[in-house]
Design a protein around this motif. Structure first.
Motif, mmCIF file in Angstrom:
data_model
loop_
_atom_site.group_PDB
_atom_site.id
_atom_site.type_symbol
_atom_site.label_atom_id
_atom_site.label_comp_id
_atom_site.label_asym_id
_atom_site.label_seq_id
_atom_site.Cartn_x
_atom_site.Cartn_y
_atom_site.Cartn_z
ATOM 1 N N LYS A 18 22.267 27.465 35.908
ATOM 2 C CA LYS A 18 22.199 27.277 37.360
ATOM 3 C C LYS A 18 23.264 28.084 38.101
ATOM 4 O O LYS A 18 23.308 28.063 39.323
ATOM 5 N N GLU A 19 24.186 28.731 37.358
ATOM 6 C CA GLU A 19 25.280 29.467 37.976
ATOM 7 C C GLU A 19 24.931 30.945 38.116
ATOM 8 O O GLU A 19 24.184 31.506 37.303
ATOM 9 N N ALA A 20 25.552 31.552 39.115
ATOM 10 C CA ALA A 20 25.400 33.002 39.271
ATOM 11 C C ALA A 20 26.275 33.722 38.250
ATOM 12 O O ALA A 20 27.254 33.163 37.746
ATOM 13 N N VAL A 21 25.944 34.962 37.961
ATOM 14 C CA VAL A 21 26.748 35.779 37.055
ATOM 15 C C VAL A 21 28.094 36.045 37.711
ATOM 16 O O VAL A 21 28.152 36.426 38.891
ATOM 17 N N PRO A 22 29.235 35.843 37.013
ATOM 18 C CA PRO A 22 30.568 36.027 37.631
ATOM 19 C C PRO A 22 30.752 37.449 38.151
ATOM 20 O O PRO A 22 30.359 38.423 37.503
ATOM 21 N N ALA A 23 31.366 37.557 39.331
ATOM 22 C CA ALA A 23 31.663 38.873 39.904
ATOM 23 C C ALA A 23 32.852 39.481 39.169
ATOM 24 O O ALA A 23 33.819 38.780 38.861
ATOM 25 N N PRO A 24 32.815 40.793 38.908
ATOM 26 C CA PRO A 24 33.878 41.429 38.108
ATOM 27 C C PRO A 24 35.098 41.843 38.921
ATOM 28 O O PRO A 24 35.817 42.748 38.512
ATOM 29 N N ASP A 25 35.338 41.234 40.098
ATOM 30 C CA ASP A 25 36.461 41.628 40.943
ATOM 31 C C ASP A 25 37.731 40.905 40.510
ATOM 32 O O ASP A 25 37.742 39.684 40.404
ATOM 33 N N GLY A 26 38.819 41.648 40.307
ATOM 34 C CA GLY A 26 40.107 41.044 39.961
ATOM 35 C C GLY A 26 40.146 40.602 38.513
ATOM 36 O O GLY A 26 39.135 40.562 37.815
ATOM 37 N N ASP A 27 41.370 40.260 38.062
ATOM 38 C CA ASP A 27 41.542 39.857 36.671
ATOM 39 C C ASP A 27 40.766 38.594 36.344
ATOM 40 O O ASP A 27 40.171 38.465 35.276
ATOM 41 N N HIS A 28 40.790 37.612 37.296
ATOM 42 C CA HIS A 28 40.102 36.360 37.027
ATOM 43 C C HIS A 28 38.599 36.600 36.911
ATOM 44 O O HIS A 28 37.942 36.088 35.982
ATOM 45 N N GLY A 29 38.066 37.379 37.828
ATOM 46 C CA GLY A 29 36.641 37.678 37.769
ATOM 47 C C GLY A 29 36.291 38.474 36.534
ATOM 48 O O GLY A 29 35.242 38.259 35.918
ATOM 49 N N LYS A 30 37.177 39.400 36.154
ATOM 50 C CA LYS A 30 36.927 40.202 34.956
ATOM 51 C C LYS A 30 36.926 39.315 33.710
ATOM 52 O O LYS A 30 36.076 39.474 32.829
ATOM 53 N N LYS A 31 37.883 38.375 33.663
ATOM 54 C CA LYS A 31 37.942 37.466 32.505
ATOM 55 C C LYS A 31 36.677 36.616 32.444
ATOM 56 O O LYS A 31 36.077 36.439 31.373
ATOM 57 N N ALA A 32 36.256 36.058 33.591
ATOM 58 C CA ALA A 32 35.060 35.230 33.604
ATOM 59 C C ALA A 32 33.841 36.037 33.196
ATOM 60 O O ALA A 32 32.965 35.549 32.479
ATOM 61 N N GLY A 33 33.799 37.319 33.659
ATOM 62 C CA GLY A 33 32.669 38.166 33.298
ATOM 63 C C GLY A 33 32.630 38.458 31.803
ATOM 64 O O GLY A 33 31.553 38.465 31.186
ATOM 65 N N LEU A 34 33.804 38.711 31.218
ATOM 66 C CA LEU A 34 33.847 38.973 29.778
ATOM 67 C C LEU A 34 33.432 37.729 28.982
ATOM 68 O O LEU A 34 32.691 37.829 27.996
ATOM 69 N N GLU A 35 33.918 36.549 29.411
ATOM 70 C CA GLU A 35 33.533 35.322 28.716
ATOM 71 C C GLU A 35 32.031 35.105 28.829
ATOM 72 O O GLU A 35 31.372 34.692 27.867
ATOM 73 N N TYR A 36 31.471 35.404 30.028
ATOM 74 C CA TYR A 36 30.022 35.254 30.225
ATOM 75 C C TYR A 36 29.262 36.169 29.270
ATOM 76 O O TYR A 36 28.290 35.758 28.616
#
Length: 821
Positions: A119-137
């Motif tokens: 139900k969640e959107a794909v994490p945006a790759p902006d910033g370190d936090h977004g990059k980390k979330a994107g890599l985990e995704y």
């Protein structure tokens, strides 16, 4: 529903590394384990207080210290599910599954996380936090993504999370990454984390690679120098801590050496060794040794041993040491040097000095295993009367210095007698074997002084033999014949426990890992239930406890308090169902409210039964780890016996009248110090008053319960026996026959104690020549009838030699023993 939130914070089994290094890059245990466990506990408390954001931060801090602690990943997953963070929860669940691949409850949490992530959107790759979330995704969808693991390791490294970076590098290696590309980064992280030996091993093992590998291998010399600089301090610390931890194998000691080096590295060098040693004790969860010394020498005891302080008397042992829970003890006696001892054999001397314990020599003397050229040592087994709990085999070591002359060498003059009584701590042969090995190690490292004792002006009449506080006979304990025992805690609360249960009061320095600050009683044991089933409470790793919980009953008995109920020693165990006990408790124990809950699925392989009782506002909790027959009524009777010490006891679980024509009625005025009676016993055609402090037990293998035994806590035993009267046998004939059942000579003559219901009671005193052993015999003989049996009441041990006390017993027993009809 989020499952498996409450997780054990112990050393979980780790997943095998397919295609990776020979073992995990992080050695276990490593310096972060203790802090990680503490952070998991803090996170759990925050979650229970409904602060999920603080809980998530605590679990992330735990992973910074120890990313191989599965409990941290599991709880992080559950918390993120609660926060609605589907993608990140799924990543934490997959990391936990990597460590615990067969955990079913974890798979349930993964399904919840996957449902949220869809139900969640794909994490945006902006910033370190977004990059980390994107890599985990990306890694939750493709765990074999090598570049994803490498980038995630780089992000962790940039944040200073070196331990986490090592784990992500290992995942990349498992996914097929080029080994040579990782070596430099991994060895640098290991070095910075303090694992110098591990960093050196990786460099030495890597023989191939390009220019980058060659530059890394140039660090080998400097790493070796740093390791050698720490080695001497590490070895000293490791020896101390390894001994305390009970580690003996070379591999285990080597692991502690490595751990000491890590802690020293993080402490900034070899300085502050005392603080580092304390840090190692905390990491390994060990206590401290006890060193006892005196004129007899020096002994070093592991944790859980405490000294029983001696009395001011010549007969008291030079040293008495007890091991938790108090059923194992070591005693040191000074061997007598008088002329009597010189004429006697060792067996005769021991039998004389322990005559009141009926010492029986049962095994030939043999040379001690650890014999020395300057010392004479004999080892033998002596069977001793332990009072109300039966007999025990004690191991004796007799020691003397060897003389220069052959004559004295052949007939050594002993200086010390060292006796050992071994208990099984309530868990049977496994614990007995462990304690026996521990005692042998204590003696193997002993430093004895063979200083002969000063000659006594008069012959030493006896050795005082303190019975181990929690000792029980090594026999089959049966609930249908042996009485339950009452234990009084320091919190002013009493509890009754079944026969065969070893119990102890935890005190400072005398306890085990199950005892927390609120524990008031520890117990463990085995027995045969009233229906013939085998019952087992705990094992070598688990024990039952009773605690007085802080916060009072209102908080603990509330619906919220019961819903959050957990097992502190087994936090993975989950509450399956609970039942209200308020009605029977109010009737039998006077408690206001009570509830029993069943827990399962934890590290303990059996079933947990836990009880909470509202005892006039005090919250009492009982935890029972049950190995066999969890549905027995014995378990549910335990909370019925809990009461304040000034309250009357509940009815007994096993009613003696159910099977035999025997009834025991408690004295309503037992607390009156002027009344010497505990209650009244009716057994078939006779009755008598039972002296205060005695417990009644029957013989389950007979038709009528005879012989009936009564015991008190002082070790006094009363045996009521029924004998057939022979035809035409007079009262004098009866006296001559029964006196042969007592090994001691009669001291004086028979005295008439009482008369009633056509019967006469006689009593006689029997004693050894020196008065060390005293027994009493009461005899009930019918008048004018040969058809009625003879009844004898034999009193021995304990206080039988106490003239003032026995005067009261003659009045109670002799005046009340009679035919009822």
């Amino acid at each position: 529903m989020i499952r498996n939130f409450v997780c054990a914070c112990s050393l979980f089994p780790l997943a095998a590394t397919a295609g990776g290094f020979d073992e995990h890059l992080l050695m276990t245990p490593h310096p972060g384990r203790a802090e990680a466990v503490d952070w998991v506990s803090q996170g759990r408390e925050a979650f229970l207080e409904k602060d999920a954001l603080l809980a998530e931060r605590a679990f992330e801090m735990a992973l910074d210290h120890d990313p191989l602690l599965a409990a941290a990943w599991i709880n992080l997953c559950a918390t993120r599910v609660h926060l609605g963070m589907g993608h990140r929860a799924l990543f934490a669940c997959q990391m936990a599954l990597w460590l615990l691949p067969n955990d079913r409850d974890l798979a349930t949490n993964m399904r919840l996380a996957a449902r949220l992530s869809r139900k969640e959107a794909v994490p945006a790759p902006d910033g370190d936090h977004g990059k980390k979330a994107g890599l985990e995704y990306a890694l939750t969808r493709d765990a074999s993504n090598i570049s994803g693991w490498v980038e995630l390791a780089d992000l962790a490294r940039a944040e200073g999370r070196l331990a986490l970076a090592l784990v992500f590098e290992e995942r990349a290696l498992e996914s097929g990454a080029d080994r040579s590309a990782l070596v430099c980064r991994v060895q640098r992280d290991l070095q910075n984390f303090g694992l110098l030996r591990r960093a050196l091993e990786i460099l030495e093992l890597e023989q191939e690679g390009g220019a980058e590998i060659g530059a890394c291998r140039a660090n080998i010399a400097s790493l070796r120098e740093r390791i050698e600089a720490l080695r001497s301090a590490s070895i000293d610390l490791a020896k101390t801590v390894a001994l305390e931890a009970g580690l003996r194998e070379p591999e285990e000691v080597d692991g502690v050496v490595r751990l000491a080096e890590v802690v020293l590295t993080q402490a900034g060098g070899a300085r502050g060794g005392g603080d580092v040693a304390e840090r190692l004790r905390e990491i390994l969860g060990v206590g401290t040794q006890t060193v006892e010394s005196g004129a007899w020498g020096r002994l070093t005891f592991p944790p859980q041993w405490v000294r029983l302080r001696p009395e001011e008397s010549e007969e008291w042992p030079l040293l008495v040491m007890r091991r938790f829970p108090g059923d194992t003890q070591i005693l040191i006696f000074s061997w007598p040097s008088d002329s009597t001892a010189e004429r006697e054999s060792p067996e005769e001397t021991i039998a004389r000095l322990l005559a009141d314990r009926d010492a029986v020599f049962v095994e030939p003397w043999a040379a001690c295993e650890s014999a020395r050229s300057d010392r004479f040592c004999l080892k033998g087994i002596v069977d001793l009367d332990q009072g109300a709990e039966g007999r025990a085999k004690s191991t004796w070591r007799l020691m003397a210095s060897l003389s220069e002359t052959k004559k004295e060498r052949d007939t050594p003059h002993f200086a010390l007698a060292v006796a050992t009584v071994i208990g099984d701590s309530g868990c049977g042969d496994p614990c007995r074997a462990m304690v026996e090995a521990e005692v042998e190690e204590i003696f193997a490292e002993a430093k004895w002084r063979m200083t002969p004792p000063s000659a006594s002006a008069e012959v030493l009449r006896a050795w005082r033999w303190p019975v181990p506080s929690a000792w029980q006979a090594r026999r089959e304990h049966r609930e249908d014949s042996d009485p339950w025992r009452t234990f009084v805690t320091e919190g002013g609360v009493s509890i009754d426990l079944p026969p065969g249960v070893v119990a102890a009061l935890p005190t400072t320095g005398f306890g085990d890992g199950h005892c927390s600050a609120d524990t008031v009683l520890w117990f463990r044991g085995r027995w045969i239930g009233r229906d013939g089933e085998a019952l087992a409470l705990g094992n070598a790793d688990w024990a039952g406890t009773m605690s007085l919980l802080p916060g009072g009953a209102e908080q603990g008995m509330s619906e919220a308090g019961l819903a959050q109920w957990t097992m502190p020693s087994d936090p993975v165990a989950r509450q399956t169902h609970r039942v209200d006990l308020s009605a029977p408790l109010e009737t039998l124990a006077g408690a206001k409210r009570g509830v029993v809950a069943r827990f399962g699925g934890g590290e303990f392989s059996g079933t947990w039964l836990a009880m909470r009782l509202d005892l006039s506002g005090d919250l009492v909790e009982i935890r029972l780890p049950i190995l066999e027959n969890a549905d027995s009524s014995s378990w549910l009777w335990i909370p019925m016996t809990v009461r304040h010490t000034d309250a009357p006891p509940p009815p007994v679980l096993v009613d003696l009248s159910e099977r035999f024509a025997v009834r025991f009625r408690s004295n309503e005025d037992r607390d009156n110090p002027a009344d010497p009676r505990e209650g009244h016993l009716s057994a078939g055609e006779i009755s008598l008053d039972v002296p205060k402090g005695f417990r009644v037990s029957l013989n389950p293998d007979s038709r009528n319960g005879f012989p009936i035994r009564m015991r008190d806590d002082q070790g006094t035993v009363l045996k009521l026996e029924r004998l057939r009267r022979r035809s035409q046998e007079s009262a004098e004939d009866v006296k001559r026959r029964v006196r042969k059942t007592v090994d001691l000579p009669i001291d004086g003559k028979w005295h008439k104690s009482g008369r009633g219901r056509r019967g006469v009671v006689w009593h006689a005193r029997f004693a050894s020549g020196d008065g060390a052993a005293v027994e009493w015999l009461f005899l009930l003989v019918a008048e004018g009838s040969d058809s009625r049996p003879i009844y004898t009441l034999h009193l021995s041990g304990g206080r039988s030699a106490d003239a003032l006390w026995m005067r009261s017993m003659v009045r109670v027993l002799g005046g009340s023993l009679r035919f009822r009809r």
